[in-house]
Design an enzyme around this catalytic site. Sequence first.
Site, PDB file in Angstrom:
ATOM      1  CG  ASN A 225      47.449  30.930  54.534  1.00 53.43           C
ATOM      2  OD1 ASN A 225      47.240  30.064  55.364  1.00 53.43           O
ATOM      3  ND2 ASN A 225      48.507  30.917  53.745  1.00 53.43           N
TER       4      ASN A 225
ATOM      5  CE  LYS B  27      39.000  33.993  51.765  1.00 53.33           C
ATOM      6  NZ  LYS B  27      40.150  33.131  51.443  1.00 53.33           N
TER       7      LYS B  27
ATOM      8  NE  ARG C 190      46.807  29.916  50.092  1.00 52.76           N
ATOM      9  CZ  ARG C 190      45.830  30.784  50.389  1.00 52.76           C
ATOM     10  NH1 ARG C 190      44.564  30.447  50.210  1.00 52.76           N
ATOM     11  NH2 ARG C 190      46.126  31.979  50.861  1.00 52.76           N
TER      12      ARG C 190
ATOM     13  NE  ARG D 257      28.044  26.639  45.188  1.00 51.20           N
ATOM     14  CZ  ARG D 257      27.440  27.349  44.251  1.00 51.20           C
ATOM     15  NH1 ARG D 257      26.201  27.029  43.876  1.00 51.20           N
ATOM     16  NH2 ARG D 257      28.043  28.374  43.668  1.00 51.20           N
TER      17      ARG D 257
ATOM     18  N   PRO E 290      42.640  38.430  49.138  1.00 50.88           N
ATOM     19  CG  PRO E 290      41.910  40.308  47.981  1.00 50.88           C
ATOM     20  CD  PRO E 290      42.437  38.930  47.767  1.00 50.88           C
ATOM     21  CD  GLU E 291      42.827  36.173  55.377  1.00 43.63           C
ATOM     22  OE1 GLU E 291      42.093  35.831  56.319  1.00 43.63           O
ATOM     23  OE2 GLU E 291      44.041  35.901  55.327  1.00 43.63           O
TER      24      GLU E 291
END
Length: 269
Positions: free
Chosen positions: A162, A52, A258, A121, A2-3
């Site tokens: 992606n 995310k 990916r 981060r 999931p984005e």
Amino acid sequence: MPEGHTLHRLAREHKKLFVRRPVRVSSPQGRFTASAALVDGRVLQRAEAYGKHLFHHYGPDAIVHVHLGLIGEFSSLPLPELPPVGQVRMRMVGETHVVDLRGAIICELITAPQRRELLARLGPDPLRKNADPDLAYARIKKSKLSIAALLMEQKVLAGVGNVYRAEILFRHQVDPMLPGRQVDRALWDELWADLVTLMRRGVRVGRIDTVRPEHLPRAMGRAARKDRHGGEVYVYRRAEEPCHVCGTVVSKTILAGRNLYWCPTCQKG
């Protein structure tokens, strides 16, 4: 995976169902039992997403942190509460609904300082109102890595996955292998603004749509896309199919583990 728009959409849903009300929290699976007991019955103060990551705030000393990973998902059902189905890591029961979490790579209880350390981060999230695109650009401009690789680095940009990576590069005719240090400021400003627009739309409609009106199925007289990800896209998961703009066969390769999709004609740099 999931984005970012999915996590922001979940945060909105959980606000509506639970915020400012006591929530019963349990772990039918058992892996989150001890932490669930520490927040069970407490009032959920707020729910928010960053990239995310999803955060349920029960107070400064108790924040449930969730990262869905590749297969994680939340399911929501109206009361009455039914026995859990499958491996439910965390169950939330409110006044009207039951929400179950399954398959998440992370479900943990953290403190406010630990949350701040985690966010430090990460790069800016295009869906956050206080996001600073300058921070992402500073990291991109210093890098020899390709812009396609950098857009997937959560320490550069939080929430982009992606699908958005492939589509944003196509929409702006960017060669995915263009080194970050060759991305000029004008191009970055265009990419960022478009990401904000596309991801906000994703939050509203619950899917990723990136195709401009003139390239939609009805305008082009073509069949609508059939894919479990939903949405109309230009290149993502369309390898060996013709580009909607120029007709060239869409290419696919592996980059940093990916799948990367692009049109070798529209995006030749």
